[in-house]
Scaffold this motif. Structure first.
Motif, PDB file in Angstrom:
ATOM      1  N   ASP A 133      78.446  -4.062 -21.953  1.00 12.63           N
ATOM      2  CA  ASP A 133      78.926  -5.378 -22.383  1.00 12.63           C
ATOM      3  C   ASP A 133      78.323  -5.804 -23.722  1.00 12.63           C
ATOM      4  OD1 ASP A 133      80.490  -5.586 -20.110  1.00 12.63           O
ATOM      5  OD2 ASP A 133      78.973  -6.687 -18.979  1.00 12.63           O
ATOM      6  N   GLY A 134      77.605  -4.884 -24.383  1.00 12.13           N
ATOM      7  CA  GLY A 134      77.100  -5.160 -25.720  1.00 12.13           C
ATOM      8  C   GLY A 134      75.691  -5.714 -25.794  1.00 12.13           C
ATOM      9  N   TRP A 135      74.989  -5.750 -24.669  1.00 11.59           N
ATOM     10  CA  TRP A 135      73.631  -6.286 -24.643  1.00 11.59           C
ATOM     11  C   TRP A 135      72.631  -5.198 -24.993  1.00 11.59           C
ATOM     12  CZ3 TRP A 135      72.653 -11.391 -24.096  1.00 11.59           C
ATOM     13  CH2 TRP A 135      73.685 -12.188 -23.613  1.00 11.59           C
ATOM     14  N   GLU A 136      71.607  -5.557 -25.749  1.00 12.65           N
ATOM     15  CA  GLU A 136      70.523  -4.651 -26.132  1.00 12.65           C
ATOM     16  C   GLU A 136      69.249  -5.076 -25.407  1.00 12.65           C
ATOM     17  OE1 GLU A 136      67.955  -3.510 -30.136  1.00 12.65           O
ATOM     18  OE2 GLU A 136      69.840  -4.591 -30.337  1.00 12.65           O
ATOM     19  N   LEU A 137      68.581  -4.114 -24.797  1.00 11.86           N
ATOM     20  CA  LEU A 137      67.332  -4.381 -24.091  1.00 11.86           C
ATOM     21  C   LEU A 137      66.227  -4.677 -25.096  1.00 11.86           C
ATOM     22  CD1 LEU A 137      65.746  -4.429 -21.401  1.00 11.86           C
ATOM     23  CD2 LEU A 137      65.322  -1.979 -21.763  1.00 11.86           C
ATOM     24  N   VAL A 138      65.521  -5.790 -24.897  1.00 14.77           N
ATOM     25  CA  VAL A 138      64.411  -6.178 -25.760  1.00 14.77           C
ATOM     26  C   VAL A 138      63.076  -5.858 -25.085  1.00 14.77           C
ATOM     27  CG1 VAL A 138      63.275  -8.119 -26.911  1.00 14.77           C
ATOM     28  CG2 VAL A 138      65.776  -8.006 -26.837  1.00 14.77           C
ATOM     29  N   GLN A 139      62.965  -6.232 -23.801  1.00 22.29           N
ATOM     30  CA  GLN A 139      61.694  -6.047 -23.097  1.00 22.29           C
ATOM     31  C   GLN A 139      61.913  -6.100 -21.595  1.00 22.29           C
ATOM     32  OE1 GLN A 139      58.846  -9.142 -23.967  1.00 22.29           O
ATOM     33  NE2 GLN A 139      57.124  -7.875 -23.371  1.00 22.29           N
ATOM     34  N   VAL A 140      61.050  -5.401 -20.863  1.00 23.92           N
ATOM     35  CA  VAL A 140      61.022  -5.491 -19.407  1.00 23.92           C
ATOM     36  C   VAL A 140      59.612  -5.913 -19.013  1.00 23.92           C
ATOM     37  CG1 VAL A 140      61.219  -4.218 -17.238  1.00 23.92           C
ATOM     38  CG2 VAL A 140      62.795  -3.713 -19.116  1.00 23.92           C
ATOM     39  N   VAL A 141      59.514  -6.937 -18.172  1.00 26.64           N
ATOM     40  CA  VAL A 141      58.218  -7.450 -17.739  1.00 26.64           C
ATOM     41  C   VAL A 141      58.212  -7.562 -16.219  1.00 26.64           C
ATOM     42  CG1 VAL A 141      57.810  -8.712 -19.885  1.00 26.64           C
ATOM     43  CG2 VAL A 141      58.899  -9.862 -17.970  1.00 26.64           C
ATOM     44  N   PRO A 142      57.024  -7.598 -15.610  1.00 27.06           N
ATOM     45  CA  PRO A 142      56.953  -7.805 -14.162  1.00 27.06           C
ATOM     46  C   PRO A 142      57.538  -9.166 -13.785  1.00 27.06           C
ATOM     47  CG  PRO A 142      54.840  -7.073 -15.024  1.00 27.06           C
ATOM     48  CD  PRO A 142      55.707  -7.380 -16.201  1.00 27.06           C
ATOM     49  N   GLY A 143      58.235  -9.194 -12.662  1.00 23.14           N
ATOM     50  CA  GLY A 143      58.811 -10.432 -12.163  1.00 23.14           C
ATOM     51  C   GLY A 143      57.804 -11.244 -11.382  1.00 23.14           C
ATOM     52  N   PRO A 144      58.285 -12.294 -10.734  1.00 21.90           N
ATOM     53  CA  PRO A 144      57.387 -13.177 -10.002  1.00 21.90           C
ATOM     54  C   PRO A 144      56.692 -12.507  -8.816  1.00 21.90           C
ATOM     55  CG  PRO A 144      59.673 -13.850  -9.721  1.00 21.90           C
ATOM     56  CD  PRO A 144      59.651 -12.748 -10.719  1.00 21.90           C
ATOM     57  N   ASN A 145      57.286 -11.454  -8.291  1.00 26.09           N
ATOM     58  CA  ASN A 145      56.572 -10.678  -7.264  1.00 26.09           C
ATOM     59  C   ASN A 145      56.526  -9.222  -7.708  1.00 26.09           C
ATOM     60  OD1 ASN A 145      59.016  -9.448  -6.480  1.00 26.09           O
ATOM     61  ND2 ASN A 145      59.483 -11.144  -5.135  1.00 26.09           N
ATOM     62  N   ASP A 146      55.654  -8.450  -7.153  1.00 24.57           N
ATOM     63  CA  ASP A 146      55.410  -7.093  -7.647  1.00 24.57           C
ATOM     64  C   ASP A 146      56.562  -6.118  -7.450  1.00 24.57           C
ATOM     65  OD1 ASP A 146      52.930  -7.824  -8.548  1.00 24.57           O
ATOM     66  OD2 ASP A 146      51.897  -7.202  -6.717  1.00 24.57           O
ATOM     67  N   SER A 147      57.536  -6.469  -6.626  1.00 26.25           N
ATOM     68  CA  SER A 147      58.607  -5.518  -6.345  1.00 26.25           C
ATOM     69  C   SER A 147      59.786  -5.657  -7.305  1.00 26.25           C
ATOM     70  CB  SER A 147      59.100  -5.688  -4.912  1.00 26.25           C
ATOM     71  OG  SER A 147      59.655  -6.981  -4.743  1.00 26.25           O
ATOM     72  N   ASN A 148      59.754  -6.630  -8.196  1.00 27.44           N
ATOM     73  CA  ASN A 148      60.876  -6.837  -9.124  1.00 27.44           C
ATOM     74  C   ASN A 148      60.411  -6.790 -10.572  1.00 27.44           C
ATOM     75  OD1 ASN A 148      62.734  -7.261  -7.066  1.00 27.44           O
ATOM     76  ND2 ASN A 148      62.376  -9.452  -7.031  1.00 27.44           N
ATOM     77  N   LEU A 149      61.366  -6.517 -11.448  1.00 23.28           N
ATOM     78  CA  LEU A 149      61.159  -6.570 -12.885  1.00 23.28           C
ATOM     79  C   LEU A 149      62.172  -7.547 -13.459  1.00 23.28           C
ATOM     80  CD1 LEU A 149      60.909  -2.732 -13.609  1.00 23.28           C
ATOM     81  CD2 LEU A 149      59.019  -4.353 -13.513  1.00 23.28           C
ATOM     82  N   VAL A 150      61.888  -8.041 -14.655  1.00 23.72           N
ATOM     83  CA  VAL A 150      62.825  -8.908 -15.355  1.00 23.72           C
ATOM     84  C   VAL A 150      63.088  -8.296 -16.722  1.00 23.72           C
ATOM     85  CG1 VAL A 150      63.217 -11.206 -16.328  1.00 23.72           C
ATOM     86  CG2 VAL A 150      62.012 -10.959 -14.154  1.00 23.72           C
ATOM     87  N   ALA A 151      64.361  -8.145 -17.078  1.00 22.83           N
ATOM     88  CA  ALA A 151      64.754  -7.608 -18.371  1.00 22.83           C
ATOM     89  C   ALA A 151      65.184  -8.752 -19.277  1.00 22.83           C
ATOM     90  CB  ALA A 151      65.901  -6.617 -18.212  1.00 22.83           C
ATOM     91  N   TYR A 152      64.757  -8.687 -20.531  1.00 25.85           N
ATOM     92  CA  TYR A 152      65.209  -9.617 -21.565  1.00 25.85           C
ATOM     93  C   TYR A 152      66.150  -8.851 -22.479  1.00 25.85           C
ATOM     94  CZ  TYR A 152      61.675 -12.889 -19.992  1.00 25.85           C
ATOM     95  OH  TYR A 152      60.935 -13.755 -19.230  1.00 25.85           O
TER      96      TYR A 152
END
Length: 51
Positions: A26-45
């Motif tokens: 869809d045209g999105w470029e990954l900037v960063q991946v950081v740990p989410g609010p709990n250890d089992s998830n990640l959040v992508a920017y």
């Protein structure tokens, strides 16, 4: 001057590639991946140029 729009996306560990591939299609470029609010998830920017 390029104007950007941004998105934050929760990533599921077992489906990270599929999620990022879909956003990339869809045209999105990954900037960063950081740990989410709990250890089992990640959040992508992500970013993409605005029309």
């Amino acid at each position: 001057m390029v104007k950007w729009e941004y998105a934050t996306v929760p990533l599921l560990i077992h489906a990270t590639k599929q999620i990022l591939d879909q956003w990339g299609e869809d045209g999105w470029e990954l900037v960063q991946v950081v740990p989410g609010p709990n250890d089992s998830n990640l959040v992508a920017y992500l970013k993409r140029p605005r029309d």
